[in-house]
Design a protein around this motif. Structure first.
Motif, PDB file in Angstrom:
ATOM      1  N   GLU A 203      54.566  29.417  62.424  1.00 23.18           N
ATOM      2  CA  GLU A 203      56.149  29.006  61.621  1.00 23.18           C
ATOM      3  C   GLU A 203      56.898  30.167  62.133  1.00 23.18           C
ATOM      4  O   GLU A 203      56.802  31.061  62.719  1.00 23.18           O
ATOM      5  CB  GLU A 203      55.636  29.177  60.012  1.00 23.18           C
ATOM      6  CG  GLU A 203      55.342  30.590  59.802  1.00 23.18           C
ATOM      7  CD  GLU A 203      55.311  30.461  58.286  1.00 23.18           C
ATOM      8  OE1 GLU A 203      55.589  30.036  57.423  1.00 23.18           O
ATOM      9  OE2 GLU A 203      54.270  31.365  57.590  1.00 23.18           O
TER      10      GLU A 203
ATOM     11  N   ARG B 237      61.229  31.748  61.103  1.00 23.78           N
ATOM     12  CA  ARG B 237      62.267  32.024  60.055  1.00 23.78           C
ATOM     13  C   ARG B 237      63.596  32.524  60.783  1.00 23.78           C
ATOM     14  O   ARG B 237      63.096  33.003  61.897  1.00 23.78           O
ATOM     15  CB  ARG B 237      61.755  32.891  58.989  1.00 23.78           C
ATOM     16  CG  ARG B 237      61.659  34.342  59.386  1.00 23.78           C
ATOM     17  CD  ARG B 237      61.045  34.933  58.038  1.00 23.78           C
ATOM     18  NE  ARG B 237      60.932  36.512  58.463  1.00 23.78           N
ATOM     19  CZ  ARG B 237      60.432  37.366  57.646  1.00 23.78           C
ATOM     20  NH1 ARG B 237      59.983  36.913  56.330  1.00 23.78           N
ATOM     21  NH2 ARG B 237      60.261  38.584  57.828  1.00 23.78           N
TER      22      ARG B 237
ATOM     23  N   PRO C 215      65.863  27.457  51.260  1.00 26.23           N
ATOM     24  CA  PRO C 215      64.954  27.176  52.524  1.00 26.23           C
ATOM     25  C   PRO C 215      65.936  26.823  53.835  1.00 26.23           C
ATOM     26  O   PRO C 215      66.746  26.641  53.866  1.00 26.23           O
ATOM     27  CB  PRO C 215      64.143  25.832  52.266  1.00 26.23           C
ATOM     28  CG  PRO C 215      64.887  24.811  51.086  1.00 26.23           C
ATOM     29  CD  PRO C 215      66.115  25.878  50.437  1.00 26.23           C
TER      30      PRO C 215
ATOM     31  N   ARG D  36      66.256  33.262  55.814  1.00 30.57           N
ATOM     32  CA  ARG D  36      65.826  32.030  55.527  1.00 30.57           C
ATOM     33  C   ARG D  36      64.697  31.580  56.369  1.00 30.57           C
ATOM     34  O   ARG D  36      64.273  31.616  57.435  1.00 30.57           O
ATOM     35  CB  ARG D  36      66.854  30.943  55.868  1.00 30.57           C
ATOM     36  CG  ARG D  36      68.560  31.122  55.585  1.00 30.57           C
ATOM     37  CD  ARG D  36      68.222  30.428  54.227  1.00 30.57           C
ATOM     38  NE  ARG D  36      69.738  30.605  53.726  1.00 30.57           N
ATOM     39  CZ  ARG D  36      70.102  31.482  52.961  1.00 30.57           C
ATOM     40  NH1 ARG D  36      69.387  32.565  52.192  1.00 30.57           N
ATOM     41  NH2 ARG D  36      71.226  31.489  52.284  1.00 30.57           N
ATOM     42  N   GLU D  37      63.391  31.237  55.243  1.00 29.64           N
ATOM     43  CA  GLU D  37      62.338  30.539  55.751  1.00 29.64           C
ATOM     44  C   GLU D  37      62.125  29.126  55.411  1.00 29.64           C
ATOM     45  O   GLU D  37      62.688  28.492  54.628  1.00 29.64           O
ATOM     46  CB  GLU D  37      61.102  31.457  54.908  1.00 29.64           C
ATOM     47  CG  GLU D  37      60.941  32.880  55.082  1.00 29.64           C
ATOM     48  CD  GLU D  37      60.101  33.699  54.563  1.00 29.64           C
ATOM     49  OE1 GLU D  37      59.049  32.794  53.938  1.00 29.64           O
ATOM     50  OE2 GLU D  37      60.008  34.963  53.994  1.00 29.64           O
ATOM     51  N   LEU D  38      61.033  28.454  56.004  1.00 29.12           N
ATOM     52  CA  LEU D  38      60.901  26.921  55.955  1.00 29.12           C
ATOM     53  C   LEU D  38      60.641  26.692  54.870  1.00 29.12           C
ATOM     54  O   LEU D  38      60.902  25.625  54.202  1.00 29.12           O
ATOM     55  CB  LEU D  38      59.889  26.614  56.984  1.00 29.12           C
ATOM     56  CG  LEU D  38      60.140  26.716  58.656  1.00 29.12           C
ATOM     57  CD1 LEU D  38      59.256  26.396  59.495  1.00 29.12           C
ATOM     58  CD2 LEU D  38      61.321  25.819  58.771  1.00 29.12           C
ATOM     59  N   ASP D  39      59.795  27.359  53.991  1.00 30.70           N
ATOM     60  CA  ASP D  39      59.248  27.146  52.703  1.00 30.70           C
ATOM     61  C   ASP D  39      59.067  28.337  51.992  1.00 30.70           C
ATOM     62  O   ASP D  39      58.003  28.890  51.791  1.00 30.70           O
ATOM     63  CB  ASP D  39      57.731  26.407  52.934  1.00 30.70           C
ATOM     64  CG  ASP D  39      57.208  25.799  51.765  1.00 30.70           C
ATOM     65  OD1 ASP D  39      57.951  25.573  50.669  1.00 30.70           O
ATOM     66  OD2 ASP D  39      55.849  25.517  51.400  1.00 30.70           O
ATOM     67  N   PRO D  40      60.261  28.949  51.312  1.00 34.38           N
ATOM     68  CA  PRO D  40      60.113  30.267  50.765  1.00 34.38           C
ATOM     69  C   PRO D  40      59.625  29.932  49.463  1.00 34.38           C
ATOM     70  O   PRO D  40      59.636  28.841  48.814  1.00 34.38           O
ATOM     71  CB  PRO D  40      61.662  30.451  50.743  1.00 34.38           C
ATOM     72  CG  PRO D  40      62.334  29.343  50.845  1.00 34.38           C
ATOM     73  CD  PRO D  40      61.519  28.147  51.529  1.00 34.38           C
TER      74      PRO D  40
END
Length: 564
Positions: free
Chosen positions: A3, A5, A28, A19-23
């Motif tokens: 993954e 970010r 997101p 910013r993360e894909l699935d925080p």
């Protein structure tokens, strides 16, 4: 599972957000197709990257710094790319386009080097450059401090150089990185080897830390491994540079130039006479690459800067004068005070003071410097005498003499001889036992005259070659590009490549220098790394870029030559 970010910093280096894909909470990350084409050099220096996403959630503004971070499974986050946002999406668009450029290629072309870099190992000198740059505050808190690991010593002593407010990238590219050179050897498919002379790579890595040096390590790439593909690339040879003609354009002029070979003061010998002419450049040819593919030249204009020249010390000084008023029989001596050695020590803290005897005014001073045996043919001289102008000079040797009258400096206090003097006149007479007589006309004929510096100079060949060597361009035969799954591949200096046939048999084993790693995302959202070996881009793209670059270089050369 892999993954990624992004981490966004403001132009002054303050963190804005991650910013993360699935925080677990918060906004997101949404990128259309993921990060695309993040280019990184073999030393880890970041180049260019592009992606598309939602401007409102990304929160990336003009000139923000963006770091793309990566991890496999539950491992630690690793920085894979960092660059300055030079194109940002419109807040009125659902999907905006973003373009990032590594700090070397954008910010370091915009900030200036302001301090003196003393004599030191080249690596230590570069560390000092970046340390001073950070302290200047021009980049805020964006750039991290260099370390011994990121900028190691190179066991090459580098002469002192002042930044002179040059852009930092220009100073490194044109004046520093060429001071070190290494030969790298790579294995060919037939078992033979090929060698390349290379200069240090440099830039800013994904940790936002300066890097400078030679890429180390070997990336082993075998088509037997899952997901590995190796393809050939067309070879680009649009740009070929085997020789560089270094040009100092700001040379001195003389309205009168005459050399007597084998005679003195018109008595016997051969006369070499050159009519009055405009400034002619001083040129130095430097071979930079083998002529395997032909002979190709490029012109490199250099400034007439003191650090590109070495001082050729004298062996003694005498002075006499032509008096405007006062007794002339017997001719009174000039009063000389000071240490003659101060004229060529380069400090400007001492020198000689010339003064007429009481009751006299001086029209001209004749200051003669004797030259020690073994001194090479000079490329000019340096004169610092604020209270006088240089009227002319005469160089005398046992083989003859050269006279120059009504002279002016191209880049005072540096007087660089034009090519006609350095290639025709001086070589015809230069030998041991030389002396140089300088004729100085004081502005105040009754006052003492201070001469702070008066010395012959020679081009520092090593520093001139250091500026020329990085311009070498020759094609690499049979470059390849390899596609590897994932982003878990660190930059390295070389690739060991094993190509296999349909049944898995080894077809070819070879080694090539790594020119570029591209961290990318395919149409299915899978991460992969493209490794370009021997050539950094497709031949057609390189050829187009080379044509544009050649046009700009020719325009620069035309402008320089038109000014001479």
């Amino acid at each position: 599972m892999e993954e990624y970010r992004i981490r966004v910093l403001s132009p002054d280096g303050t963190e804005k957000h991650v910013r993360e894909l699935d925080p677990p909470a918060g906004t997101p990350l949404f990128l259309v197709g993921g990060p695309r084409r993040m280019e990184v050099g073999p030393l880890g220096d970041c180049r260019e990257a592009t992606f598309e996403g939602d401007p409102l959630t990304l929160g990336i503004g003009p000139r923000d710094t963006v770091q793309v971070q990566y991890r496999a499974g539950a491992g630690p986050w690793l920085n894979r790319y960092a660059g300055t946002a030079v194109i940002t999406g419109s807040s009125r668009s659902e999907v905006g386009r973003y373009k990032l450029q590594g700090l070397r290629y954008r910010r370091l072309t915009e900030v200036e080097a302001r301090t003196l870099l003393p004599d030191a190992d080249l690596g230590a000198q570069v560390r000092r450059l970046f340390t001073d740059l950070i302290a200047s505050g021009q980049l805020g808190g964006t750039l991290q401090a260099p370390t011994q690991e990121s900028v190691p010593d190179l066991n090459v002593t580098s002469a002192a150089i002042h930044g002179n407010y040059w852009p930092v990238a220009k100073l490194i590219d044109e004046r520093l990185k060429g001071r070190s050179r290494q030969t790298r050897t790579y294995l060919n498919p037939d078992g033979s080897t090929q060698s390349r002379d290379v200069n240090p790579e440099w830039g800013v890595n994904a940790d936002l830390r300066p890097v400078f040096g030679y890429p180390a390590g070997t990336l082993v790439i075998d088509e037997a491994a899952f997901g590995v593909e190796i393809d050939g690339m067309d070879t680009d040879s649009t740009t070929l540079v085997t020789d560089v003609r270094v040009m100092f354009t700001r040379t001195m002029t003389a309205q009168f130039l005459l050399t007597e070979v084998g005679g003195q003061d018109g008595e016997g010998g051969t006369i070499i006479s050159t009519p009055a002419r405009s400034t002619a450049p001083r040129t130095i040819p430097v071979p930079v690459a083998p002529r395997t593919f032909g002979e190709a030249w490029r012109t490199l204009p250099l400034p007439t800067a003191p650090e590109l020249f070495t001082t050729l010390p004298g062996d003694g000084v005498s002075a006499r004068a032509f008096y405007f008023t006062g007794p002339v029989d017997p001719l009174p001596p000039v009063t000389v005070t000071g240490d003659p050695a101060a004229l060529w020590d380069g400090t400007l803290t001492g020198g000689l003071t010339l003064a007429p005897p009481d009751g006299n005014t001086v029209f001209l001073y004749y200051l003669t410097v004797s030259i020690p045996p073994g001194t090479p043919v000079p490329d000019g001289f340096r004169l610092v005498a604020p209270g006088a102008s240089l009227s002319g000079l005469t160089i005398r040797t046992p083989a003859g003499q050269m006279r120059m009258g009504t002279v002016s400096a191209g880049a005072p206090p540096m007087y660089v001889f034009p090519d006609v003097v350095r290639s025709e006149h001086l070589p015809a007479i230069w030998e041991d036992g030389a002396s140089v007589e300088f004729v100085l006309a004081p502005f105040d004929r009754a006052a003492p005259l201070l001469v702070s510096e008066l010395s012959l100079i020679g081009v520092n060949r090593a520093l001139v070659e250091a500026s020329a060597f990085p311009l070498a361009r020759t094609p690499t035969l049979n470059p390849v590009t390899a596609r590897l799954p994932g982003w878990n591949h660190r930059p390295a200096g070389a690739a060991q490549l094993t190509l296999r046939g349909p049944l898995g048999e080894v077809i070819e084993t070879r080694a090539l220098p790594i020119e570029l790693l591209v961290y990318d995302t395919d149409d299915d959202g899978e991460l992969f790394t493209e490794v370009r070996c021997g050539q950094r881009d497709e031949a057609e793209a390189l050829s187009f870029t080379a044509v544009i670059s050649a046009r700009d270089q020719n325009a620069t050369t035309d402008a320089v030559q038109a000014s001479t």
